[in-house]
Write an enzyme that holds these catalytic residues in place. Sequence first.
Site, PDB file in Angstrom:
ATOM      1  N   TRP A  63       1.041  -1.355  -0.072  1.00  0.00           N
ATOM      2  CA  TRP A  63      -0.203  -0.292   0.192  1.00  0.00           C
ATOM      3  C   TRP A  63       0.573   0.878   0.047  1.00  0.00           C
ATOM      4  O   TRP A  63      -0.038   2.192  -0.095  1.00  0.00           O
ATOM      5  CB  TRP A  63      -0.754   0.090   1.567  1.00  0.00           C
ATOM      6  CG  TRP A  63      -0.020  -0.595   2.299  1.00  0.00           C
ATOM      7  CD1 TRP A  63      -0.645  -1.567   3.073  1.00  0.00           C
ATOM      8  CD2 TRP A  63       0.575  -0.188   3.497  1.00  0.00           C
ATOM      9  NE1 TRP A  63       0.038  -2.308   4.049  1.00  0.00           N
ATOM     10  CE2 TRP A  63       1.197  -0.080   4.699  1.00  0.00           C
ATOM     11  CE3 TRP A  63       1.271   1.399   3.436  1.00  0.00           C
ATOM     12  CZ2 TRP A  63       1.820  -0.346   5.481  1.00  0.00           C
ATOM     13  CZ3 TRP A  63       1.763   1.264   4.122  1.00  0.00           C
ATOM     14  CH2 TRP A  63       2.600   0.775   5.375  1.00  0.00           C
ATOM     15  N   ASN A  64       2.402   0.988   0.315  1.00  0.00           N
ATOM     16  CA  ASN A  64       2.688   2.442   0.368  1.00  0.00           C
ATOM     17  C   ASN A  64       3.217   3.527  -1.146  1.00  0.00           C
ATOM     18  O   ASN A  64       3.073   4.150  -1.167  1.00  0.00           O
ATOM     19  CB  ASN A  64       4.455   2.192   1.442  1.00  0.00           C
ATOM     20  CG  ASN A  64       5.247   1.534   0.630  1.00  0.00           C
ATOM     21  OD1 ASN A  64       4.869   0.021  -0.058  1.00  0.00           O
ATOM     22  ND2 ASN A  64       6.721   1.388   0.931  1.00  0.00           N
ATOM     23  N   LYS A 107      -2.252  -9.434  -7.755  1.00  0.00           N
ATOM     24  CA  LYS A 107      -3.146  -8.523  -7.166  1.00  0.00           C
ATOM     25  C   LYS A 107      -2.464  -7.462  -5.735  1.00  0.00           C
ATOM     26  O   LYS A 107      -1.374  -7.362  -5.418  1.00  0.00           O
ATOM     27  CB  LYS A 107      -3.200  -9.378  -5.644  1.00  0.00           C
ATOM     28  CG  LYS A 107      -4.256  -9.501  -4.543  1.00  0.00           C
ATOM     29  CD  LYS A 107      -4.014 -10.005  -3.336  1.00  0.00           C
ATOM     30  CE  LYS A 107      -3.234  -9.562  -2.072  1.00  0.00           C
ATOM     31  NZ  LYS A 107      -3.398  -8.003  -1.807  1.00  0.00           N
ATOM     32  N   ALA A 108      -3.035  -6.278  -6.588  1.00  0.00           N
ATOM     33  CA  ALA A 108      -2.316  -5.312  -5.397  1.00  0.00           C
ATOM     34  C   ALA A 108      -3.036  -4.918  -4.109  1.00  0.00           C
ATOM     35  O   ALA A 108      -3.655  -5.405  -4.010  1.00  0.00           O
ATOM     36  CB  ALA A 108      -3.056  -3.865  -6.772  1.00  0.00           C
ATOM     37  N   SER A 140       6.357  -7.056   3.307  1.00  0.00           N
ATOM     38  CA  SER A 140       7.756  -7.748   4.355  1.00  0.00           C
ATOM     39  C   SER A 140       8.628  -8.561   4.691  1.00  0.00           C
ATOM     40  O   SER A 140       7.561  -9.871   3.919  1.00  0.00           O
ATOM     41  CB  SER A 140       6.108  -7.486   5.264  1.00  0.00           C
ATOM     42  OG  SER A 140       5.609  -8.809   5.652  1.00  0.00           O
ATOM     43  N   GLU A 160      11.217  -8.271  -2.970  1.00  0.00           N
ATOM     44  CA  GLU A 160      11.684  -6.538  -2.353  1.00  0.00           C
ATOM     45  C   GLU A 160      10.435  -6.599  -0.775  1.00  0.00           C
ATOM     46  O   GLU A 160       9.542  -6.660  -1.243  1.00  0.00           O
ATOM     47  CB  GLU A 160      10.682  -6.271  -3.922  1.00  0.00           C
ATOM     48  CG  GLU A 160      11.429  -5.415  -4.706  1.00  0.00           C
ATOM     49  CD  GLU A 160      12.727  -5.295  -4.767  1.00  0.00           C
ATOM     50  OE1 GLU A 160      13.073  -5.441  -4.095  1.00  0.00           O
ATOM     51  OE2 GLU A 160      12.855  -5.436  -6.165  1.00  0.00           O
ATOM     52  N   LEU A 161      11.853  -6.867  -0.235  1.00  0.00           N
ATOM     53  CA  LEU A 161      10.924  -7.159   1.119  1.00  0.00           C
ATOM     54  C   LEU A 161      11.847  -6.004   1.654  1.00  0.00           C
ATOM     55  O   LEU A 161      12.178  -4.614   1.318  1.00  0.00           O
ATOM     56  CB  LEU A 161      11.442  -8.616   1.959  1.00  0.00           C
ATOM     57  CG  LEU A 161      11.230  -9.378   0.793  1.00  0.00           C
ATOM     58  CD1 LEU A 161      11.528 -10.929   1.630  1.00  0.00           C
ATOM     59  CD2 LEU A 161      10.095  -9.428   0.490  1.00  0.00           C
ATOM     60  N   CYS A 182      10.186   1.491   2.064  1.00  0.00           N
ATOM     61  CA  CYS A 182      11.102   0.776   2.572  1.00  0.00           C
ATOM     62  C   CYS A 182      12.929   1.200   2.335  1.00  0.00           C
ATOM     63  O   CYS A 182      13.591   0.543   3.084  1.00  0.00           O
ATOM     64  CB  CYS A 182      11.108  -1.022   1.306  1.00  0.00           C
ATOM     65  SG  CYS A 182      11.205  -0.480  -0.642  1.00  0.00           S
ATOM     66  N   GLU A 206      12.317  -2.659  11.204  1.00  0.00           N
ATOM     67  CA  GLU A 206      11.834  -1.689  10.333  1.00  0.00           C
ATOM     68  C   GLU A 206      10.957  -1.192  11.237  1.00  0.00           C
ATOM     69  O   GLU A 206       9.799  -1.610  11.360  1.00  0.00           O
ATOM     70  CB  GLU A 206      12.170  -2.411   9.414  1.00  0.00           C
ATOM     71  CG  GLU A 206      11.004  -1.526   8.164  1.00  0.00           C
ATOM     72  CD  GLU A 206      10.658  -2.148   6.900  1.00  0.00           C
ATOM     73  OE1 GLU A 206      11.374  -1.676   5.928  1.00  0.00           O
ATOM     74  OE2 GLU A 206      10.246  -3.393   6.921  1.00  0.00           O
TER      75      GLU A 206
HETATM   76  P1  NAD Z   1       1.318  -7.149   5.976  1.00  0.00           P
HETATM   77  O1  NAD Z   1       3.159  -7.580   6.898  1.00  0.00           O
HETATM   78  O2  NAD Z   1       0.970  -8.388   6.436  1.00  0.00           O
HETATM   79  O3  NAD Z   1       2.177  -6.673   4.579  1.00  0.00           O
HETATM   80  C1  NAD Z   1       2.593  -6.525   3.746  1.00  0.00           C
HETATM   81  C2  NAD Z   1       2.389  -6.779   2.204  1.00  0.00           C
HETATM   82  O4  NAD Z   1       2.201  -7.917   2.281  1.00  0.00           O
HETATM   83  C3  NAD Z   1       0.571  -6.333   2.453  1.00  0.00           C
HETATM   84  O5  NAD Z   1       0.408  -5.103   1.527  1.00  0.00           O
HETATM   85  C4  NAD Z   1      -0.517  -7.314   2.219  1.00  0.00           C
HETATM   86  O6  NAD Z   1      -1.091  -7.425   1.847  1.00  0.00           O
HETATM   87  C5  NAD Z   1       0.609  -8.541   1.563  1.00  0.00           C
HETATM   88  N1  NAD Z   1       0.101  -9.473   2.401  1.00  0.00           N
HETATM   89  C6  NAD Z   1       0.068 -10.339   3.633  1.00  0.00           C
HETATM   90  N2  NAD Z   1      -0.016 -10.950   3.325  1.00  0.00           N
HETATM   91  C7  NAD Z   1      -0.077 -11.735   2.132  1.00  0.00           C
HETATM   92  C8  NAD Z   1      -0.326 -12.736   1.436  1.00  0.00           C
HETATM   93  N3  NAD Z   1      -0.132 -13.722   2.392  1.00  0.00           N
HETATM   94  N4  NAD Z   1       0.337 -12.854   0.534  1.00  0.00           N
HETATM   95  C9  NAD Z   1       0.131 -12.252  -0.187  1.00  0.00           C
HETATM   96  N5  NAD Z   1       0.833 -10.818  -0.412  1.00  0.00           N
HETATM   97  C10 NAD Z   1       0.130 -10.448   1.522  1.00  0.00           C
HETATM   98  O7  NAD Z   1       2.145  -5.914   6.984  1.00  0.00           O
HETATM   99  P2  NAD Z   1       1.191  -4.845   6.871  1.00  0.00           P
HETATM  100  O8  NAD Z   1       0.813  -3.826   8.367  1.00  0.00           O
HETATM  101  O9  NAD Z   1       0.418  -4.325   5.721  1.00  0.00           O
HETATM  102  O10 NAD Z   1       2.476  -3.773   6.515  1.00  0.00           O
HETATM  103  C11 NAD Z   1       3.886  -3.863   7.834  1.00  0.00           C
HETATM  104  C12 NAD Z   1       5.553  -3.987   7.311  1.00  0.00           C
HETATM  105  O11 NAD Z   1       5.494  -4.716   5.747  1.00  0.00           O
HETATM  106  C13 NAD Z   1       6.316  -2.715   6.742  1.00  0.00           C
HETATM  107  O12 NAD Z   1       6.673  -2.974   8.831  1.00  0.00           O
HETATM  108  C14 NAD Z   1       7.142  -2.715   6.520  1.00  0.00           C
HETATM  109  O13 NAD Z   1       8.222  -4.208   7.143  1.00  0.00           O
HETATM  110  C15 NAD Z   1       6.463  -3.845   5.354  1.00  0.00           C
HETATM  111  N6  NAD Z   1       5.958  -3.609   4.216  1.00  0.00           N
HETATM  112  C16 NAD Z   1       7.151  -3.335   3.663  1.00  0.00           C
HETATM  113  C17 NAD Z   1       6.726  -2.818   2.470  1.00  0.00           C
HETATM  114  C18 NAD Z   1       7.826  -2.637   1.287  1.00  0.00           C
HETATM  115  O14 NAD Z   1       8.071  -1.311   0.065  1.00  0.00           O
HETATM  116  N7  NAD Z   1       8.481  -3.778   0.706  1.00  0.00           N
HETATM  117  C19 NAD Z   1       5.630  -2.287   1.818  1.00  0.00           C
HETATM  118  C20 NAD Z   1       4.313  -1.712   2.667  1.00  0.00           C
HETATM  119  C21 NAD Z   1       5.045  -2.716   3.319  1.00  0.00           C
END
Ligand code: NAD
Length: 477
Positions: free
Chosen positions: A150-151, A174-175, A228, A249-250, A283, A380
């Site tokens: 989402w960022n 899947k966005a 993440s 890309e984590l 990130c 992070e």
């Molecule tokens: P999260 O770990 O639940 O989700 C991160 C992303 O992954 C979300 O977009 C979510 O929809 C997707 N996701 C979650 N489970 C999934 C699955 N099983 N299959 C496919 N997609 C899945 O956490 P959050 O609360 O949305 O974000 C928090 C953490 O995520 C942050 O602390 C950060 O570390 C990380 N993050 C990283 C980026 C990046 O650009 N690398 C972007 C957004 C979030």
Amino acid sequence: MYETLSLYIDGQWCQGSRGETEPVINPANGKTVGVLPHASTEDLDRALAAAAKGFKLWRNTSAYDRAKVLKKAADFIRQRIEHIATTLTLEEGKPVAEARLEVASSADILEWYAEEGRRTYGRIIPGRSPAIRQMMVQEPVGPVAAFTPWNFPAVTPIRKMAGALAAGCSCIIKASEETPGTSVALVRALADAGLPAGVLNLVFGVPSKISEYLLASPIIRKISFTGSVPVGKHLAKLAADGMKRCTMELGGHSPVIIFDDADTEKAAEISAVGKYRNAGQVCIAPTRFFVHEAVHDRFVASFTKIAKEMRLGDGLEPTTKMGPLANPRRLDAMEQFIGDAEGHGAKILAGGKRHGNQGFFFQPTVLGDVPDGARVMNLEPFGPVAPIQRFSDFDDVVKRANALPYGLAAYAFTKSAKTATAIADALESGMVGVNHLAISMPETPFGGIKESGYGHEGGIEGLEAYTNKKFVTQIGV
Ligand code: NAD
């Protein structure tokens, strides 16, 4: 003002066949801006069949013709920039000026890939006899499943769609369900530009259910995920069952090292602006500050001043410099990081609290003298919190910068060419910025090492991520 939300399957805009939906929330005020349809398993089956059909068609379309469609879509994105940027701000919260830059950069990425797709060259390898002709050719890897967070609701989906489509792959994306309108608008630009039905499909739903379903299908040959570290590891394990290629890309926790010969005030300004961009939900954000003790107090004073003066507000207000956090999860996370750091003896030099009485706002925060053991130095933060430490010795700061499992981005500020080379060589990181933070361009490779993932997006590496290399040898008949 906000995009109309739909799924896009086999060239058709549609609602989910089982009628399941979820609301999309404006993080500036907590109000619903749209209702998002969820794809059912039947819808996912249709998307998979469409991607299989679309792949056959698109891989046999010349790179020249593919480029024409992608370039036209890039033009549509530019023409629609105000609508897409407004949609982006309404669902994600960032200032609309930042949203415009992101949308403009998405058009640039798409255009760059359109051009580069025409240069997926192979290689002739001399044979051991004049009668033998040997070559390596690049072929599209197959239907791709892409998952984006989402960022950066524009740049992240477009990188994946553009790379896949330019290489001749079809794609199911899947966005993020929290920021879906921007991806709908981007897919609309590609559809309007004449992308054939089935080549690109957009779905939403419960992330874990969709990824498990798509990854289990033999139709999908490649996965690209941004998000993440824990979710990336989970998806990589699922992909391993089908031996599917992955780009991951984590997260990151980028060290920033300010040496004693740096232009301290400029380094503080660049770092603070970079830190609070998108409210720190980036990130590659600069996040662990190591400042040489000789310039520490000056750096902290300049950085803190910028943090305190930053204007928070609704991203649609032109005077806003920092918007809300994208969701309430980040607010809780910030409070936990700050409480834990204080418990470890850190000082709050700016911010530290939620802001306002509506939406998900959090003050730009600076933490001084943060000990190594504090969570914010190890995990992070993904929010507007800047922990700062002192250092005095090159080897010691390198050890501290490299101490975490992350390895996405790292930064350093120095006027010495010798120190610049030494620090760029010493940092364990996929990308290093010296004296500036601009490390993400369409034409440059973007990707991490260690637990920050593997593979690249951007640059020729980002295109190769969607190709197989085939060796062909033939002997004259
Ligand atoms: P999260 O770990 O639940 O989700 C991160 C992303 O992954 C979300 O977009 C979510 O929809 C997707 N996701 C979650 N489970 C999934 C699955 N099983 N299959 C496919 N997609 C899945 O956490 P959050 O609360 O949305 O974000 C928090 C953490 O995520 C942050 O602390 C950060 O570390 C990380 N993050 C990283 C980026 C990046 O650009 N690398 C972007 C957004 C979030």
